[in-house]
Write an enzyme that holds these catalytic residues in place. Sequence first.
Site, PDB file in Angstrom:
ATOM      1  N   ARG A  92       1.167  -1.361   0.023  1.00  0.00           N
ATOM      2  CA  ARG A  92      -0.128  -0.579   0.316  1.00  0.00           C
ATOM      3  C   ARG A  92       1.078   0.982   0.187  1.00  0.00           C
ATOM      4  NH1 ARG A  92      -2.951   3.016   4.758  1.00  0.00           N
ATOM      5  NH2 ARG A  92      -3.609   4.810   3.703  1.00  0.00           N
ATOM      6  N   HIS A 136      -3.363  10.997   0.551  1.00  0.00           N
ATOM      7  CA  HIS A 136      -2.221  10.833   2.111  1.00  0.00           C
ATOM      8  C   HIS A 136      -2.406  12.092   3.223  1.00  0.00           C
ATOM      9  CE1 HIS A 136      -0.688   7.298   4.975  1.00  0.00           C
ATOM     10  NE2 HIS A 136      -0.991   8.198   5.455  1.00  0.00           N
ATOM     11  N   GLU A 181      -7.375   7.794   6.488  1.00  0.00           N
ATOM     12  CA  GLU A 181      -8.037   9.373   7.949  1.00  0.00           C
ATOM     13  C   GLU A 181      -8.046  10.434   7.620  1.00  0.00           C
ATOM     14  OE1 GLU A 181      -4.073   8.734  10.389  1.00  0.00           O
ATOM     15  OE2 GLU A 181      -4.409   6.666  10.506  1.00  0.00           O
ATOM     16  N   ASN A 307      -7.379   1.677  10.335  1.00  0.00           N
ATOM     17  CA  ASN A 307      -6.269   1.415  10.525  1.00  0.00           C
ATOM     18  C   ASN A 307      -6.460   2.297  12.201  1.00  0.00           C
ATOM     19  OD1 ASN A 307      -4.965   2.144   8.324  1.00  0.00           O
ATOM     20  ND2 ASN A 307      -4.556   4.106   8.728  1.00  0.00           N
ATOM     21  N   TYR A 309      -4.050   1.496  16.220  1.00  0.00           N
ATOM     22  CA  TYR A 309      -2.821   1.369  16.664  1.00  0.00           C
ATOM     23  C   TYR A 309      -2.760   1.448  17.795  1.00  0.00           C
ATOM     24  CZ  TYR A 309      -0.256   2.973  12.437  1.00  0.00           C
ATOM     25  OH  TYR A 309      -0.210   3.295  11.532  1.00  0.00           O
ATOM     26  N   GLU A 369      -2.842  -0.126   8.256  1.00  0.00           N
ATOM     27  CA  GLU A 369      -1.922  -0.088   9.111  1.00  0.00           C
ATOM     28  C   GLU A 369      -1.962  -0.336  10.508  1.00  0.00           C
ATOM     29  OE1 GLU A 369      -1.344   4.493   9.428  1.00  0.00           O
ATOM     30  OE2 GLU A 369      -1.364   4.441   7.158  1.00  0.00           O
TER      31      GLU A 369
HETATM   32  C1  GCO Z   1      -1.163   7.836   9.831  1.00  0.00           C
HETATM   33  C2  GCO Z   1      -0.862   7.174   8.911  1.00  0.00           C
HETATM   34  C3  GCO Z   1       1.081   7.002   9.471  1.00  0.00           C
HETATM   35  C4  GCO Z   1       1.185   7.625  10.324  1.00  0.00           C
HETATM   36  C5  GCO Z   1       1.266   6.296  11.500  1.00  0.00           C
HETATM   37  C6  GCO Z   1       1.867   6.433  12.891  1.00  0.00           C
HETATM   38  O1  GCO Z   1      -2.303   7.223   9.168  1.00  0.00           O
HETATM   39  O2  GCO Z   1      -1.747   8.081  10.685  1.00  0.00           O
HETATM   40  O3  GCO Z   1      -1.182   7.104   8.096  1.00  0.00           O
HETATM   41  O4  GCO Z   1       1.332   8.869   7.993  1.00  0.00           O
HETATM   42  O5  GCO Z   1       2.970   7.519  10.425  1.00  0.00           O
HETATM   43  O6  GCO Z   1      -0.549   6.527  11.754  1.00  0.00           O
HETATM   44  O7  GCO Z   1       1.356   7.418  13.204  1.00  0.00           O
END
Ligand code: GCO
Length: 467
Positions: A92, A136, A181, A307, A309, A369
Amino acid sequence: MSISDNVQAQTITEAALAASFPAKFLWGSATAAYQIEGATHEDGRGLSIWDQFSATPGKINQGDNGDIAANHYHLVSEDVAIMTQLGLGAYRFSIAWSRILPTGRGAVNAAGLDFYDRLVDTLLARGIQPFATLYHWDLPLALHDEGGWLKRDTAYAFADYAEIVAQRLGDRVAGWITHNEPWCAAYLGYGIGVHAPGIKDRQAAIVAGHHILLAHGLAVPRLRAQVPNAKVGITLNFTPAYPADNRPETLRDTARADAFNNLWFLEPLYRGSYPEHLFEDMELAPPPIQDGDFDIIMAPTDFLGVNNYTRSLIIGGSTPMLPDNSTVVAPVPGACYTEMPWEIYPQALRDLLLRLHNEYHVPALYVTENGAAFADDWDGMSDTVNDPRRIAFLQDHVSAIAEALQQGAPIAGYFVWSLLDNFEWAEGYSKRFGIVYVDYSTQRRVIKASGHWYSSFITAYHQEHSA
Ligand code: GCO
């Protein structure tokens, strides 16, 4: 070794874990144009809001910028060779709008299209499926000067741009992601100004967000018109909110944080309205919604990119809840954190995928992500970089996905963020997310232990599925 005890599946062996994924599951990795390409002044590329923002003193840690980044623009063959060595099935990447249309609209810069055309062909020649993100966060500066995402017109310019890219890359792209995002682009960029274009006006974030959604909805049919079999989706970021206790104010604030962090963009896409009370709770007005906007925004898509985290743990405060994580409990006792610092909580990904399946009936899900920043250290000689915590992070999140799959969530692929260490926005180069280390002084790449782990996991997956 796993450092998290949140996911039950930890004890099953890697082969069993690999075997639990369905055939044709895609194992990939992700990047974004401004974070890796560099070559910001080459081959006719126009400037974007990130060039300007990065050049503004005080905005980026250490005054870093993306002028060189990981020099991927020049090292693209080497980088695809690394993907091949890792055994990736998908990659991607994002397309820099201002490489294609230097002023955002009008004359096409052929060299810009050529670059991505070559990338796509190189990937396909290695059996790697290209997933292209059209936006992006790097809005052409010329469009920003006309009002950027605060102007409805920008959404129409985006749809034109999407069509131009689709015309050229056509059916060679396996998955199209319109936006990455929108929450970050709108809120971090326009609301609190920590990202480009650096505007600090929460009402502006609401307006920008609406126009980004509109841009998505306008682009979907334009992509389909060029590429009838196109697989089109959008990627949203999610930070699942969990209550820290059962007090009514905690439950209320958790629901508010959820609406703000997770539903602001999801509900218009899948339910045709903004979450009830969202704008009221933010003490803001709704965006300028025109008749028919939600019909445009709800254009049927083929998948949702997810995405994720971390999560947020909410404690209802005595102070009025502001939907900006201000009531998040941190640190969570006993929790592990990445360098960002984000709590490591793989269960959130499982819960989130199941929720998207059960409550929103999303036709297919890709984790577009997921990954972790750690302070990786390369000694300048070794042929790898030891990053055991990233291996544990990836294992635990892959296990969480396996659990969601077993419970019925239609997950089709996983993209590690990120292939390469890169420009982490306002954090500059201080945060390393790569499974491949980049020595910025020489641009040498060194596959980290996590890259080797991912590679052997992918091999195990193929072995399990060839039997
Ligand atoms: C995000 C972004 C990435 C970041 C990653 C870490 O989508 O926030 O796609 O560019 O680098 O998430 O923070």
